[in-house]
Design a protein around this motif. Sequence first.
Motif, PDB file in Angstrom:
ATOM      1  N   ILE A 106       0.855  -1.193   0.000  1.00 35.81           N
ATOM      2  CA  ILE A 106       0.000   0.000   0.000  1.00 35.81           C
ATOM      3  C   ILE A 106       0.888   1.239   0.000  1.00 35.81           C
ATOM      4  O   ILE A 106       1.716   1.428   0.901  1.00 35.81           O
ATOM      5  CB  ILE A 106      -0.937  -0.021   1.222  1.00 35.81           C
ATOM      6  CG1 ILE A 106      -1.861  -1.245   1.129  1.00 35.81           C
ATOM      7  CG2 ILE A 106      -1.754   1.265   1.317  1.00 35.81           C
ATOM      8  CD1 ILE A 106      -2.544  -1.618   2.411  1.00 35.81           C
ATOM      9  N   GLU A 107       0.741   2.081  -1.011  1.00 39.02           N
ATOM     10  CA  GLU A 107       1.654   3.205  -1.221  1.00 39.02           C
ATOM     11  C   GLU A 107       0.909   4.348  -1.906  1.00 39.02           C
ATOM     12  O   GLU A 107       0.081   4.127  -2.797  1.00 39.02           O
ATOM     13  CB  GLU A 107       2.850   2.747  -2.068  1.00 39.02           C
ATOM     14  CG  GLU A 107       3.760   3.833  -2.564  1.00 39.02           C
ATOM     15  CD  GLU A 107       4.366   4.678  -1.451  1.00 39.02           C
ATOM     16  OE1 GLU A 107       4.372   5.908  -1.593  1.00 39.02           O
ATOM     17  OE2 GLU A 107       4.795   4.101  -0.435  1.00 39.02           O
ATOM     18  N   THR A 108       1.203   5.589  -1.491  1.00 38.30           N
ATOM     19  CA  THR A 108       0.497   6.759  -2.034  1.00 38.30           C
ATOM     20  C   THR A 108       1.088   7.256  -3.354  1.00 38.30           C
ATOM     21  O   THR A 108       0.396   7.933  -4.113  1.00 38.30           O
ATOM     22  CB  THR A 108       0.529   7.922  -1.027  1.00 38.30           C
ATOM     23  OG1 THR A 108       1.897   8.239  -0.718  1.00 38.30           O
ATOM     24  CG2 THR A 108      -0.213   7.557   0.240  1.00 38.30           C
ATOM     25  N   ARG A 109       2.354   6.947  -3.637  1.00 38.77           N
ATOM     26  CA  ARG A 109       2.998   7.454  -4.854  1.00 38.77           C
ATOM     27  C   ARG A 109       2.706   6.516  -6.027  1.00 38.77           C
ATOM     28  O   ARG A 109       3.210   5.398  -6.095  1.00 38.77           O
ATOM     29  CB  ARG A 109       4.499   7.617  -4.634  1.00 38.77           C
ATOM     30  CG  ARG A 109       4.837   8.775  -3.690  1.00 38.77           C
ATOM     31  CD  ARG A 109       6.260   8.713  -3.205  1.00 38.77           C
ATOM     32  NE  ARG A 109       6.442   7.644  -2.219  1.00 38.77           N
ATOM     33  CZ  ARG A 109       7.581   7.400  -1.572  1.00 38.77           C
ATOM     34  NH1 ARG A 109       8.652   8.149  -1.834  1.00 38.77           N
ATOM     35  NH2 ARG A 109       7.652   6.429  -0.704  1.00 38.77           N
ATOM     36  N   SER A 134      -3.542   5.777   0.491  1.00 36.99           N
ATOM     37  CA  SER A 134      -2.926   6.095   1.770  1.00 36.99           C
ATOM     38  C   SER A 134      -3.275   4.985   2.759  1.00 36.99           C
ATOM     39  O   SER A 134      -4.192   4.181   2.510  1.00 36.99           O
ATOM     40  CB  SER A 134      -3.439   7.435   2.299  1.00 36.99           C
ATOM     41  OG  SER A 134      -4.807   7.331   2.672  1.00 36.99           O
ATOM     42  N   VAL A 135      -2.575   4.945   3.872  1.00 32.26           N
ATOM     43  CA  VAL A 135      -2.868   3.933   4.880  1.00 32.26           C
ATOM     44  C   VAL A 135      -4.301   4.107   5.375  1.00 32.26           C
ATOM     45  O   VAL A 135      -5.038   3.126   5.548  1.00 32.26           O
ATOM     46  CB  VAL A 135      -1.877   4.028   6.058  1.00 32.26           C
ATOM     47  CG1 VAL A 135      -2.138   2.911   7.056  1.00 32.26           C
ATOM     48  CG2 VAL A 135      -0.433   3.962   5.566  1.00 32.26           C
ATOM     49  N   ALA A 136      -4.706   5.360   5.595  1.00 38.88           N
ATOM     50  CA  ALA A 136      -6.059   5.622   6.087  1.00 38.88           C
ATOM     51  C   ALA A 136      -7.104   5.167   5.079  1.00 38.88           C
ATOM     52  O   ALA A 136      -8.123   4.558   5.443  1.00 38.88           O
ATOM     53  CB  ALA A 136      -6.218   7.113   6.394  1.00 38.88           C
ATOM     54  N   GLN A 137      -6.879   5.441   3.796  1.00 41.77           N
ATOM     55  CA  GLN A 137      -7.838   5.045   2.758  1.00 41.77           C
ATOM     56  C   GLN A 137      -7.967   3.531   2.649  1.00 41.77           C
ATOM     57  O   GLN A 137      -9.028   3.010   2.308  1.00 41.77           O
ATOM     58  CB  GLN A 137      -7.398   5.611   1.408  1.00 41.77           C
ATOM     59  CG  GLN A 137      -7.535   7.116   1.280  1.00 41.77           C
ATOM     60  CD  GLN A 137      -6.867   7.643   0.018  1.00 41.77           C
ATOM     61  OE1 GLN A 137      -5.945   7.020  -0.525  1.00 41.77           O
ATOM     62  NE2 GLN A 137      -7.329   8.787  -0.459  1.00 41.77           N
ATOM     63  N   CYS A 157       5.826   7.310   7.893  1.00 47.28           N
ATOM     64  CA  CYS A 157       6.092   8.590   8.556  1.00 47.28           C
ATOM     65  C   CYS A 157       4.920   9.128   9.371  1.00 47.28           C
ATOM     66  O   CYS A 157       3.748   8.974   9.001  1.00 47.28           O
ATOM     67  CB  CYS A 157       6.501   9.631   7.522  1.00 47.28           C
ATOM     68  SG  CYS A 157       8.206   9.446   6.979  1.00 47.28           S
ATOM     69  N   ASP A 158       5.283   9.762  10.475  1.00 48.26           N
ATOM     70  CA  ASP A 158       4.378  10.508  11.334  1.00 48.26           C
ATOM     71  C   ASP A 158       3.148   9.684  11.710  1.00 48.26           C
ATOM     72  O   ASP A 158       3.274   8.614  12.282  1.00 48.26           O
ATOM     73  CB  ASP A 158       4.002  11.831  10.664  1.00 48.26           C
ATOM     74  CG  ASP A 158       3.510  12.875  11.671  1.00 48.26           C
ATOM     75  OD1 ASP A 158       3.729  12.673  12.884  1.00 48.26           O
ATOM     76  OD2 ASP A 158       2.924  13.884  11.262  1.00 48.26           O
ATOM     77  N   THR A 159       1.950  10.148  11.370  1.00 49.03           N
ATOM     78  CA  THR A 159       0.728   9.473  11.820  1.00 49.03           C
ATOM     79  C   THR A 159       0.382   8.244  10.982  1.00 49.03           C
ATOM     80  O   THR A 159      -0.574   7.536  11.297  1.00 49.03           O
ATOM     81  CB  THR A 159      -0.464  10.445  11.774  1.00 49.03           C
ATOM     82  OG1 THR A 159      -0.628  10.921  10.437  1.00 49.03           O
ATOM     83  CG2 THR A 159      -0.231  11.628  12.695  1.00 49.03           C
ATOM     84  N   ALA A 160       1.150   7.949   9.915  1.00 48.26           N
ATOM     85  CA  ALA A 160       0.872   6.763   9.107  1.00 48.26           C
ATOM     86  C   ALA A 160       1.025   5.494   9.928  1.00 48.26           C
ATOM     87  O   ALA A 160       0.331   4.499   9.682  1.00 48.26           O
ATOM     88  CB  ALA A 160       1.792   6.723   7.887  1.00 48.26           C
ATOM     89  N   THR A 161       1.900   5.510  10.919  1.00 43.57           N
ATOM     90  CA  THR A 161       2.034   4.339  11.797  1.00 43.57           C
ATOM     91  C   THR A 161       0.759   4.142  12.612  1.00 43.57           C
ATOM     92  O   THR A 161       0.301   3.014  12.812  1.00 43.57           O
ATOM     93  CB  THR A 161       3.245   4.485  12.722  1.00 43.57           C
ATOM     94  OG1 THR A 161       4.443   4.571  11.929  1.00 43.57           O
ATOM     95  CG2 THR A 161       3.373   3.301  13.667  1.00 43.57           C
ATOM     96  N   ASP A 162       0.176   5.235  13.082  1.00 46.54           N
ATOM     97  CA  ASP A 162      -1.089   5.141  13.820  1.00 46.54           C
ATOM     98  C   ASP A 162      -2.205   4.629  12.906  1.00 46.54           C
ATOM     99  O   ASP A 162      -3.058   3.840  13.324  1.00 46.54           O
ATOM    100  CB  ASP A 162      -1.474   6.503  14.396  1.00 46.54           C
ATOM    101  CG  ASP A 162      -0.441   7.015  15.376  1.00 46.54           C
ATOM    102  OD1 ASP A 162      -0.066   6.264  16.289  1.00 46.54           O
ATOM    103  OD2 ASP A 162       0.004   8.167  15.217  1.00 46.54           O
ATOM    104  N   ASP A 163      -2.183   5.076  11.646  1.00 48.59           N
ATOM    105  CA  ASP A 163      -3.174   4.587  10.681  1.00 48.59           C
ATOM    106  C   ASP A 163      -2.986   3.094  10.423  1.00 48.59           C
ATOM    107  O   ASP A 163      -3.960   2.358  10.252  1.00 48.59           O
ATOM    108  CB  ASP A 163      -3.066   5.369   9.368  1.00 48.59           C
ATOM    109  CG  ASP A 163      -3.480   6.828   9.514  1.00 48.59           C
ATOM    110  OD1 ASP A 163      -4.257   7.130  10.437  1.00 48.59           O
ATOM    111  OD2 ASP A 163      -3.014   7.656   8.708  1.00 48.59           O
ATOM    112  N   ALA A 164      -1.728   2.655  10.399  1.00 47.28           N
ATOM    113  CA  ALA A 164      -1.456   1.225  10.204  1.00 47.28           C
ATOM    114  C   ALA A 164      -1.979   0.410  11.383  1.00 47.28           C
ATOM    115  O   ALA A 164      -2.516  -0.688  11.209  1.00 47.28           O
ATOM    116  CB  ALA A 164       0.043   0.997  10.023  1.00 47.28           C
ATOM    117  N   ILE A 165      -1.834   0.955  12.592  1.00 43.02           N
ATOM    118  CA  ILE A 165      -2.373   0.273  13.775  1.00 43.02           C
ATOM    119  C   ILE A 165      -3.895   0.215  13.694  1.00 43.02           C
ATOM    120  O   ILE A 165      -4.504  -0.834  13.960  1.00 43.02           O
ATOM    121  CB  ILE A 165      -1.914   0.985  15.062  1.00 43.02           C
ATOM    122  CG1 ILE A 165      -0.413   0.798  15.258  1.00 43.02           C
ATOM    123  CG2 ILE A 165      -2.685   0.465  16.277  1.00 43.02           C
ATOM    124  CD1 ILE A 165       0.174   1.599  16.402  1.00 43.02           C
TER     125      ILE A 165
END
Length: 290
Positions: A106-109, A134-137, A157-165
């Motif tokens: 899963i990747e945004t680019r 995105s992780v959230a999407q 990066c940043d909040t993406a780890t929280d989104d992964a959780i």
Amino acid sequence: MKPRERAAGQDKGAVVDLPELRPGQSVELLKELHILTRDGRLNQDSRRKLKQVSHLFQFIEPLLEEMAADGHAPLLADHGAGKSYLGFILYDLYFKAMGRGHIYGIETRAELVEKSRALAKRLGFERMSFLNLSVAQSQDAAELPERIDLVTALHACDTATDDAIAFGLQKHARAMVLVPCCQAEVAACLRAGKALQLSRTPLAELWRHPLHTRELGSQITNVLRCLHLEASGYQVTVTELVGWEHSMKNELIIARYTGQKKHSATERLRAILQQFGLESSLGPRFGLTA
């Protein structure tokens, strides 16, 4: 016999004179990922990158073996996949020989997603999918199954780890393997309330200087994540990924689902948020309601 052992010697391009490579590891893949040069050599940056991913594989392999028991086909979601070094190497060393299971990158680019799709097709890695999200999407993406066995996030990066959780919790993941990176949100919250906190408690000296604010913010963020996972029924282990000389973003969080939700973890999570004046801004992120 483990899948990676069965794969040993099957890749006709394999070399054995590089100690960084594992038995049966595809040299063709490593060249495609630009980890190896065309003549099969490693430069210093590539050696560092390969060391990180290979060390992470040592933690992931036993989790996959547990999940693959009784013929189960493990499903893995790799968040913030980037060039998908981790996903490709996991497939090469484990999924390829096992003959079942699936990896979702899963990747945004979009350009990286297209390159990964093309490489997987070229190498015949049929049980790999790459999603431009995105992780959230990804939490609500129709392309993903309702349940995922293992969630990984290497330097998300940043909040993406929280989104992964959050993704792992929604997908009832049996395990999560996380290497957080560049946490900035908590540091920003600490800076915003610095004057008030300095007048309220001497503990605010811990983040009076900008460098300390950044480092403390990162530390608090990972502590909150671990407590959130424990409160959600996971057993958590925190360790180093590799030596600090290889990467400054080096904290590895491994969470295994046990179903035993720790009430004490919830209370400590709330207490830390209150102590640092973060409850209103970050409470919902970590599953706390007013």
